[in-house]
Scaffold this motif. Structure first.
Motif, PDB file in Angstrom:
ATOM      1  N   GLY A 249     -28.719  -2.516  12.327  1.00 33.66           N
ATOM      2  CA  GLY A 249     -28.300  -4.050  12.348  1.00 33.66           C
ATOM      3  C   GLY A 249     -26.722  -4.570  12.452  1.00 33.66           C
ATOM      4  N   HIS A 250     -26.504  -5.389  11.752  1.00 32.72           N
ATOM      5  CA  HIS A 250     -24.983  -5.758  11.800  1.00 32.72           C
ATOM      6  C   HIS A 250     -24.060  -4.758  11.393  1.00 32.72           C
ATOM      7  CE1 HIS A 250     -22.019  -8.873  12.262  1.00 32.72           C
ATOM      8  NE2 HIS A 250     -21.508  -8.656  10.838  1.00 32.72           N
ATOM      9  N   HIS A 251     -23.009  -4.463  12.407  1.00 35.88           N
ATOM     10  CA  HIS A 251     -21.994  -3.476  12.038  1.00 35.88           C
ATOM     11  C   HIS A 251     -20.592  -4.253  11.106  1.00 35.88           C
ATOM     12  CE1 HIS A 251     -18.127  -1.114  12.458  1.00 35.88           C
ATOM     13  NE2 HIS A 251     -19.212  -0.149  12.193  1.00 35.88           N
ATOM     14  N   LYS A 252     -20.566  -3.637  10.164  1.00 32.86           N
ATOM     15  CA  LYS A 252     -19.120  -4.229   9.468  1.00 32.86           C
ATOM     16  C   LYS A 252     -18.088  -3.268   9.277  1.00 32.86           C
ATOM     17  CE  LYS A 252     -18.209  -6.103   4.957  1.00 32.86           C
ATOM     18  NZ  LYS A 252     -18.590  -6.665   3.659  1.00 32.86           N
ATOM     19  N   SER A 253     -16.940  -3.811   9.357  1.00 35.22           N
ATOM     20  CA  SER A 253     -15.721  -2.957   9.191  1.00 35.22           C
ATOM     21  C   SER A 253     -14.549  -3.648   8.445  1.00 35.22           C
ATOM     22  CB  SER A 253     -15.326  -2.323  10.615  1.00 35.22           C
ATOM     23  OG  SER A 253     -14.835  -3.130  11.525  1.00 35.22           O
ATOM     24  N   VAL A 254     -13.865  -3.029   8.089  1.00 30.18           N
ATOM     25  CA  VAL A 254     -12.435  -3.502   7.313  1.00 30.18           C
ATOM     26  C   VAL A 254     -11.258  -2.960   8.066  1.00 30.18           C
ATOM     27  CG1 VAL A 254     -11.079  -3.942   5.154  1.00 30.18           C
ATOM     28  CG2 VAL A 254     -13.541  -3.967   5.172  1.00 30.18           C
ATOM     29  N   THR A 255     -10.267  -3.681   8.514  1.00 28.37           N
ATOM     30  CA  THR A 255      -9.261  -3.290   9.264  1.00 28.37           C
ATOM     31  C   THR A 255      -7.901  -3.608   8.361  1.00 28.37           C
ATOM     32  OG1 THR A 255     -10.061  -3.548  11.342  1.00 28.37           O
ATOM     33  CG2 THR A 255      -7.569  -3.428  11.236  1.00 28.37           C
ATOM     34  N   ILE A 256      -7.220  -2.387   8.003  1.00 28.29           N
ATOM     35  CA  ILE A 256      -5.971  -2.411   7.146  1.00 28.29           C
ATOM     36  C   ILE A 256      -4.678  -1.977   8.032  1.00 28.29           C
ATOM     37  CG2 ILE A 256      -4.783  -1.114   5.509  1.00 28.29           C
ATOM     38  CD1 ILE A 256      -7.564  -0.030   4.593  1.00 28.29           C
ATOM     39  N   ASN A 257      -3.822  -3.097   7.888  1.00 29.12           N
ATOM     40  CA  ASN A 257      -2.570  -2.781   8.565  1.00 29.12           C
ATOM     41  C   ASN A 257      -1.675  -1.561   7.799  1.00 29.12           C
ATOM     42  OD1 ASN A 257      -2.528  -4.920  10.359  1.00 29.12           O
ATOM     43  ND2 ASN A 257      -2.085  -6.283   8.595  1.00 29.12           N
ATOM     44  N   VAL A 258      -1.288  -0.634   8.569  1.00 32.88           N
ATOM     45  CA  VAL A 258      -0.688   0.314   8.152  1.00 32.88           C
ATOM     46  C   VAL A 258       0.662   0.289   7.552  1.00 32.88           C
ATOM     47  CG1 VAL A 258       0.516   2.524   8.815  1.00 32.88           C
ATOM     48  CG2 VAL A 258      -1.700   2.015   9.977  1.00 32.88           C
ATOM     49  N   ALA A 259       1.490  -0.940   7.992  1.00 34.04           N
ATOM     50  CA  ALA A 259       2.650  -1.245   7.413  1.00 34.04           C
ATOM     51  C   ALA A 259       2.280  -1.985   5.677  1.00 34.04           C
ATOM     52  CB  ALA A 259       3.171  -2.616   8.100  1.00 34.04           C
ATOM     53  N   ALA A 260       1.125  -2.438   5.489  1.00 32.13           N
ATOM     54  CA  ALA A 260       0.865  -2.590   4.229  1.00 32.13           C
ATOM     55  C   ALA A 260       0.511  -1.455   3.107  1.00 32.13           C
ATOM     56  CB  ALA A 260      -0.246  -3.717   4.176  1.00 32.13           C
ATOM     57  N   VAL A 261      -0.029  -0.588   3.826  1.00 34.92           N
ATOM     58  CA  VAL A 261      -0.454   0.634   3.093  1.00 34.92           C
ATOM     59  C   VAL A 261       1.158   1.435   2.847  1.00 34.92           C
ATOM     60  CG1 VAL A 261      -1.355   2.820   3.015  1.00 34.92           C
ATOM     61  CG2 VAL A 261      -2.639   0.866   4.140  1.00 34.92           C
ATOM     62  N   ALA A 262       1.894   1.414   3.876  1.00 40.34           N
ATOM     63  CA  ALA A 262       3.202   2.192   3.724  1.00 40.34           C
ATOM     64  C   ALA A 262       3.704   1.348   2.608  1.00 40.34           C
ATOM     65  CB  ALA A 262       4.044   1.836   4.986  1.00 40.34           C
ATOM     66  N   GLY A 263       3.577  -0.046   2.530  1.00 38.52           N
ATOM     67  CA  GLY A 263       4.347  -0.938   1.626  1.00 38.52           C
ATOM     68  C   GLY A 263       4.097  -0.424   0.037  1.00 38.52           C
ATOM     69  N   ILE A 264       2.669  -0.184   0.103  1.00 41.32           N
ATOM     70  CA  ILE A 264       2.151   0.205  -1.319  1.00 41.32           C
ATOM     71  C   ILE A 264       2.752   1.491  -1.628  1.00 41.32           C
ATOM     72  CG2 ILE A 264      -0.172   1.164  -2.468  1.00 41.32           C
ATOM     73  CD1 ILE A 264      -1.562  -0.945  -0.687  1.00 41.32           C
ATOM     74  N   ILE A 265       2.739   2.579  -0.854  1.00 41.39           N
ATOM     75  CA  ILE A 265       3.389   3.924  -0.996  1.00 41.39           C
ATOM     76  C   ILE A 265       4.793   3.668  -1.377  1.00 41.39           C
ATOM     77  CG2 ILE A 265       3.738   6.136  -0.174  1.00 41.39           C
ATOM     78  CD1 ILE A 265       0.876   5.387  -0.640  1.00 41.39           C
ATOM     79  N   ASP A 266       5.733   2.794  -0.618  1.00 44.94           N
ATOM     80  CA  ASP A 266       6.868   2.602  -0.906  1.00 44.94           C
ATOM     81  C   ASP A 266       6.954   1.912  -2.589  1.00 44.94           C
ATOM     82  OD1 ASP A 266       7.930   3.783   1.579  1.00 44.94           O
ATOM     83  OD2 ASP A 266       8.268   1.522   2.373  1.00 44.94           O
ATOM     84  N   ALA A 267       6.524   1.078  -2.570  1.00 41.98           N
ATOM     85  CA  ALA A 267       6.437   0.300  -3.933  1.00 41.98           C
ATOM     86  C   ALA A 267       6.186   1.419  -5.165  1.00 41.98           C
ATOM     87  CB  ALA A 267       5.456  -0.668  -4.180  1.00 41.98           C
ATOM     88  N   LEU A 268       5.192   2.265  -5.029  1.00 41.82           N
ATOM     89  CA  LEU A 268       4.791   3.197  -5.846  1.00 41.82           C
ATOM     90  C   LEU A 268       5.962   4.503  -6.084  1.00 41.82           C
ATOM     91  CD1 LEU A 268       1.037   3.116  -5.342  1.00 41.82           C
ATOM     92  CD2 LEU A 268       2.200   2.060  -7.298  1.00 41.82           C
ATOM     93  N   PHE A 269       6.338   5.010  -4.950  1.00 39.14           N
ATOM     94  CA  PHE A 269       7.044   6.182  -4.894  1.00 39.14           C
ATOM     95  C   PHE A 269       8.507   6.128  -4.231  1.00 39.14           C
ATOM     96  CE2 PHE A 269       2.464   7.147  -4.467  1.00 39.14           C
ATOM     97  CZ  PHE A 269       2.386   7.897  -5.500  1.00 39.14           C
ATOM     98  N   GLY A 270       8.754   4.814  -4.234  1.00 41.73           N
ATOM     99  CA  GLY A 270      10.292   4.675  -3.799  1.00 41.73           C
ATOM    100  C   GLY A 270      10.311   4.722  -1.970  1.00 41.73           C
ATOM    101  N   LYS A 271      11.128   4.090  -1.447  1.00 41.32           N
ATOM    102  CA  LYS A 271      11.485   4.136  -0.042  1.00 41.32           C
ATOM    103  C   LYS A 271      11.926   5.543   0.470  1.00 41.32           C
ATOM    104  CE  LYS A 271      11.788  -0.959   0.795  1.00 41.32           C
ATOM    105  NZ  LYS A 271      10.765  -0.918   1.787  1.00 41.32           N
ATOM    106  N   VAL A 272      11.282   5.761   1.825  1.00 46.05           N
ATOM    107  CA  VAL A 272      11.836   6.832   2.603  1.00 46.05           C
ATOM    108  C   VAL A 272      12.888   6.582   3.319  1.00 46.05           C
ATOM    109  CG1 VAL A 272      11.211   8.454   4.271  1.00 46.05           C
ATOM    110  CG2 VAL A 272       9.682   7.925   2.787  1.00 46.05           C
ATOM    111  N   VAL A 273      13.958   7.228   3.410  1.00 47.11           N
ATOM    112  CA  VAL A 273      15.323   7.076   4.160  1.00 47.11           C
ATOM    113  C   VAL A 273      15.264   7.692   5.489  1.00 47.11           C
ATOM    114  CG1 VAL A 273      17.809   7.188   4.222  1.00 47.11           C
ATOM    115  CG2 VAL A 273      16.723   6.643   1.885  1.00 47.11           C
ATOM    116  N   ALA A 274      15.064   7.108   6.448  1.00 50.57           N
ATOM    117  CA  ALA A 274      14.934   7.926   7.769  1.00 50.57           C
ATOM    118  C   ALA A 274      16.381   8.668   8.039  1.00 50.57           C
ATOM    119  CB  ALA A 274      14.624   6.662   8.967  1.00 50.57           C
TER     120      ALA A 274
END
Length: 177
Positions: free
Chosen positions: A152-177
Motif C-alpha cells: 500500500g502506501h509507502h512512508k519514509s522519514v528524511t533526516i538532514n545530515v547537518a542536524a545529526v552532525a549537530g547532535i554528535i557535536d553537542a554530545l561529543f564536542g565539535k570536530v576541528v577540520a
C-alpha cells in the motif's frame, strides 16, 4: 561518551523526536543489547554509533516491539542490496556509510552537510541523497533496492545530515577540520 539523558535531549532538540518516544525505543534497544546498559546507580554511556542507531530506529517510525528488528536490519543493509560475502572490507554497509557522511558533515564538508538520509518505514531500506542529485540506496541483501516495496502506501522519514552532525557535536564536542 554521552549519558542517556544528554542523548535523548539532543535528539529532541535537533530532530524533534519526542523524548517520550525516544525513551521507549532506547529502552527496547538497551534490553536487546544494542545500546549499552549502565551499572546500578550509573547511567549508561553511549558512543557515536549508539546515537546513530537510536536516530535510525526513531526515523524508521516503527512500533516499540519492532524497533530492535529495524536496527538489526539497518546493520545488515548493503549498497544496492548486494551480498558482500567475500567482498573487500572497504565496501561500507549502511551504518558505516551514514557514519562517514555524518563525520564529513562535522568537519565542514559542504556536500555532506547538505545531504539527507531517508529511512523507509515500510520496508527495511535507507537512501542517502546528496545535493548533486545522486542517491545511494542500502537495503537487505537480495532485496530490490531501486524500488522500495510496501503493502500500500509507502512512508519514509528524511533526516538532514547537518542536524545529526549537530547532535554528535553537542554530545561529543565539535570536530576541528
Amino acid at each position: 561518551m554521552a549519558t542517556w539523558n544528554h542523548v535523548l535531549d539532543a535528539i529532541e532538540r535537533h530532530l524533534d523526536f519526542p523524548r517520550s518516544r525516544s525513551t521507549g525505543i532506547a529502552r527496547r534497544l538497551q534490553e536487546a543489547g544494542i545500546l549499552p546498559s549502565g551499572a546500578p546507580g550509573v547511567a549508561p554511556e553511549l558512543d557515536e554509533d549508539n546515537v546513530l542507531d537510536l536516530v535510525v530506529a526513531l526515523a524508521s517510525d516503527t512500533e516499540l516491539h519492532t524497533a530492535v528488528d529495524a536496527v538489526r536490519a539497518y546493520h545488515a543493509m548493503t549498497p544496492g542490496s548486494v551480498n558482500l560475502d567475500g567482498a573487500p572490507q572497504s565496501i561500507p554497509n549502511a551504518p558505516i556509510a551514514v557514519a562517514i557522511l555524518v563525520e564529513d558533515a562535522r568537519t565542514g564538508v559542504a556536500e555532506a552537510r547538505k545531504s539527507q538520509v531517508t529511512v523507509s518505514c515500510n520496508c527495511r531500506a535507507v537512501a542517502i541523497h546528496k545535493p548533486d542529485g545522486s542517491v545511494s540506496r542500502f537495503s537487505q541483501p537480495g532485496a530490490h533496492c531501486a524500488h522500495w516495496q510496501s503493502n500500500g502506501h509507502h512512508k519514509s522519514v528524511t533526516i538532514n545530515v547537518a542536524a545529526v552532525a549537530g547532535i554528535i557535536d553537542a554530545l561529543f564536542g565539535k570536530v576541528v577540520a
